[in-house]
Design an enzyme around this catalytic site. Structure first.
Site, mmCIF file in Angstrom:
data_model
loop_
_atom_site.group_PDB
_atom_site.id
_atom_site.type_symbol
_atom_site.label_atom_id
_atom_site.label_comp_id
_atom_site.label_asym_id
_atom_site.label_seq_id
_atom_site.Cartn_x
_atom_site.Cartn_y
_atom_site.Cartn_z
ATOM 1 N N ASP A 148 0.859 -1.188 0.000
ATOM 2 C CA ASP A 148 0.000 0.000 0.000
ATOM 3 C C ASP A 148 0.892 1.235 0.000
ATOM 4 O OD1 ASP A 148 -1.767 -2.115 0.501
ATOM 5 O OD2 ASP A 148 -3.035 -0.929 1.840
ATOM 6 N N LYS A 206 -10.265 0.302 -2.511
ATOM 7 C CA LYS A 206 -10.197 0.091 -1.070
ATOM 8 C C LYS A 206 -10.448 1.396 -0.327
ATOM 9 C CE LYS A 206 -7.018 -1.293 2.667
ATOM 10 N NZ LYS A 206 -5.680 -1.822 2.987
ATOM 11 N N LYS A 263 -6.824 3.291 -3.408
ATOM 12 C CA LYS A 263 -7.224 3.319 -2.006
ATOM 13 C C LYS A 263 -7.381 4.762 -1.554
ATOM 14 C CE LYS A 263 -5.206 1.956 2.497
ATOM 15 N NZ LYS A 263 -4.134 1.176 3.159
#
Lengths: 310, 480
Positions: free
Chosen positions: A142, A246, A210
């Site tokens: 991430d 996400k 995300k």
């Protein structure tokens, strides 16, 4: 301005604008869907299986991470029919602990990297951070984008960093860790920026987009996630490549999680109703999902002592 | 089999007590009529909900007399601040009992509960609150120092927004100091009859509001009654013209809110996802039974394919079915008669060579239903581009330049509303100046507010409802 920057600006500038009022009304409208009985039970199980159970604290220890990984594997130890979470999400130095604890359970280890959460470090440090996590066994990285560069219009720099990080995700066997790109939408602020960041990241090779680090408010919101869902839908229609989404940070209740799933269902369709394509970055959400799950099974609410604290 | 199947989530109908039969509400109580009765059915199931009285000319006369008496003896003598108290009381009761009204409205009309609950009923309460505020401030409305009421208002309202249209009519009339006789549409009388109970609950003086039920003949008797000072009508252009003829040469004041064939104009620089929402909301809200519906979509040719793709995709997620289910987006068509008209005009669309596409949805076995439908390849020469269908049917045309969009949008006998979708502010202003429509929405559609005047150009009627203008329509000497 280099030619590449000019060309990126043109491409991103050509995206249709987002009308804030209309977008927020649409998100609120979807939020009024009434999900009951069988539909609710199904949605709660799906939401549990989509949780990236997260701990990203300075105080993290091997003990804390082991506890979290066990929780992810067996969210409700009293009920073997309860699905496991999708992954645990930790800092790079905790990846090995998480990996060892999860063993061959099939759960993924996600690691934040690239000088998370601010991203304010030199590129080679960000890449070293990434390689370190991948070598330790991270299945997913991430990363954060350079919001400063994005806000000054230096899209080329943001693009190149994503490309470089994706390369750093490569493993010796030719496979690569999945790359999630975090925008920190609370710092990008406008929905137009969120749409631009979505396309920029997908064009640079993001496997997932995300919303947030969880360290900046506001974190994930329904309208922000709606813009990102529209972007992955349109990107697949144009390129054929599917990208996951996400939302992370601030999603605490089952009711909220179900609103997100309704949105996924009605905006991008059921192809994304799968932990491979949609995740919740959360920590306290899981216990609320478990309480609701027990309520559906037994007909009554238990209480916070009937779910595990880890 | 879809992955995420929403389980039924019906709103309970136990909250509303529907009587088996209703009289007429005259002089503060329910009385028997002198004529026959008719049935009000639920359009989603064809179940009979109640027997309702068909008011005769004598009944109408009685109602007008009751309104006149209440005007002369009570209402015209009350200070505005006292009238305001009653209106605030009604506004509060309507807010408190909104769920009950919403369920009854969805049963009797066929519209989805999420619309009656989230749009119609909140607006009803807002309308009464807004006009309650004006009742003691008429001298500050810019209509003279002490504007006077007209007297008795005869009001005839349509079936598409039964309780909301009642509020639009009654709230300004009462605030300005008039008394009213109101006739709801024959297919949707029940919420108006329940509103009569609210008048009793609010202890409104008898005769200030009278509600009579019936069909066209009853409405005609009301608007032609010699002791009616003001006629307010919302409904079809054909009936509106007949009313205009019948009151010509009398001293009656008239406001007419009639049909429309609104253009919803999408430019290539529009926020496309929100524009698609606006297109869907513009025509499929309330099954398209909306006088200001965006029933003509004008899309700039450079984004035509993208808009049509997105529109079809969005329409495929619309949920048609039980109006009381909280997840229903599209309810039932209000009557067999209206369904026949929608089918007839859609068939004309086919015959004239337009291309029909309907959202894939399952149609229930009983009741009146029509799937959300679009026609592409429509031109100004198609009947479906000119005539009001008043159903969930969208005619799609294209344009190349802003000038062409204006020309096509204005090329209609109607002029109630229009929509403009563009991220360019200067274009919004320029379009709004050129469009001949009473309401021009920019980057939204079908938004209503009690403070905002609403009404049409040309065959869409005259007079305005809402805001200060809506007040003027019920006061002497003031032009609406």
């Amino acid at each position: 301005m280099t030619g590449a920057t000019a060309s990126l600006r043109k491409t991103l500038g050509g995206l249709p604008g987002v009308d804030q009022v209309g977008l927020e009304a649409r998100a609120a409208g979807l939020g009024t869907r009434s999900i009951k009985t069988t539909a609710k039970a199904w949605a709660i199980d799906l939401a549990i299986s989509m949780v990236d159970l997260t701990t990203l604290e300075g105080a993290d220890t091997p003990g804390k991470v082991r506890a979290l990984a066990n929780k992810a594997m067996r969210p409700d130890p009293t009920d073997p029919s309860c699905p496991s979470a999708a992954a645990v999400c930790v800092y790079p130095d905790m990846v090995k602990i998480a990996k060892d604890t999860l063993g061959d359970s099939g759960l993924h280890v996600a690691s934040v990297a690239t000088a998370f959460p601010s991203g304010r470090a030199a590129l080679d440090i960000k890449l070293a951070d990434t390689r370190d996590a991948v070598e330790a066994g991270a299945d997913e990285i991430d990363m954060v984008i350079d919001r400063g560069a994005f806000l000054t219009g230096n899209y080329e720099l943001v693009f190149d960093e994503i490309v470089a990080t994706k390369e750093a995700c490569a493993r010796p066997d030719g496979s690569h860790a999945h790359l999630k790109v975090i925008f920190e939408t609370g710092e990008l602020q406008t929905y137009d920026n969120v749409r631009k960041a979505s396309w920029l990241s997908m064009m640079a090779g993001a496997d997932f987009i995300k919303t947030s680090t969880g360290k900046v408010q506001p974190a994930a919101t329904l309208p922000v996630t709606l813009v990102m869902l529209e972007a992955v839908r349109d990107f697949r229609a144009e390129t054929g490549r599917q990208v996951g989404v996400k939302p992370a940070g601030g999603i605490k209740t089952s009711k909220d999680a179900i609103k997100y799933l309704v949105m996924v269902n009605e905006i991008v369709g059921e192809d994304w109703l799968d932990p491979d394509w949609f995740r919740f970055g959360a920590s306290s959400l899981l216990n609320d999902l478990l309480l609701q799950r027990q309520k559906i099974a037994t007909g009554h609410y238990s209480g916070p002592d009937y779910v595990t604290l880890d | 089999m879809t992955k995420f199947e929403y389980a039924p989530a019906p709103e309970s109908r136990a909250i509303v007590d529907i009587k088996s039969s209703y009289g007429l509400y005259i002089g503060g109580e329910f009385v028997d009529g002198k004529g026959g009765s008719f049935k009000s059915i639920s359009p989603s199931t064809e179940e009979v909900l109640a027997e309702v009285t068909e008011a005769t000319a004598d009944d109408v006369d009685l109602a007008v007399k009751s309104a006149r008496q209440a005007y002369d003896k009570v209402w015209s003598k009350l200070p505005g601040s006292e009238r305001a108290k009653y209106l605030y009381r009604i506004a509060r009761i309507m807010a408190e009992r909104s769920r009950e009204f919403a369920v009854l409205e969805s049963l009797d009309n066929g519209k989805p509960i999420k619309e009656s609950r989230d749009v119609d009923l909140p607006l009803v309460s807002q309308w009464f609150f807004y006009y309650a505020g004006w009742a003691d401030k008429l001298g500050h409305a810019g209509l003279g120092p002490d504007p006077k009421a007209l007297g008795v208002a005869g009001q005839v309202i349509p079936w598409n927004f039964p309780i909301m249209m009642l509020a639009w009519k009654i709230a300004p009339a009462l605030a300005a100091g008039n008394t009213v006789v109101l006739k709801p549409a024959e297919t949707t009388p029940l919420t108006a009859l329940l509103f009569a109970e609210v008048c009793q609950q609010a202890e409104l003086p008898p005769g200030v509001v009278n509600i009579i039920t019936g069909a066209g003949a009853t409405g005609q008797a009301l608007v032609e009654h010699p002791d009616v000072d003001k006629v307010a009508f919302t409904g079809s252009t054909a009936v509106g013209k007949a009313i205009a003829r019948s009151v010509a040469g009398t001293s009656k004041k008239v406001t007419l809110e009639l049909g429309g064939k609104a253009a919803n104009i999408v430019f290539d620089d529009a926020p496309l996802d929100q524009a698609v929402e606006g297109i869907v909301g513009g025509i499929f809200f309330n099954q398209g039974h909306v006088c200001c519906a965006g029933s003509r979509l004008l899309v700039q040719e450079s984004v035509y394919d993208e808009v049509i793709d997105k529109l079809k995709q969005r329409m495929s997620t619309l949920r048609l079915g039980d109006p009381l289910d909280k997840n229903t987006d599209i309810g039932a068509i209000n009557s067999a008669e209206q369904l026949a008209r929608i089918k007839e005009l859609s068939d004309v669309g086919d015959a004239e060579g337009a291309e029909r596409w309907s959202a894939p949805c399952e149609i229930p076995d009983s009741g009146f239903w029509f799937a959300p439908t679009i026609f592409t390849g429509v031109t100004q020469a198609h009947r479906i581009a000119r005539e009001e269908i008043f159903g969930p049917v969208l005619s799609i045309l294209t344009f190349r330049t802003p000038a062409e969009a204006v020309e096509k949008a204005n090329n209609t006998p109607y002029g109630l509303s229009a929509g403009v979708w563009t991220e360019k502010g200067s274009r919004i202003l320029s379009m709004a100046n050129q469009l001949r429509a009473g309401v021009v929405w920019a980057n939204t559609f079908n938004k209503f507010d009690p403070a905002s005047p609403f009404g049409g150009y040309k065959e869409s009627g005259y007079g305005r409802e809402g805001g200060r203008h809506g007040l003027a329509a019920y006061l002497q000497g003031a032009s609406a």
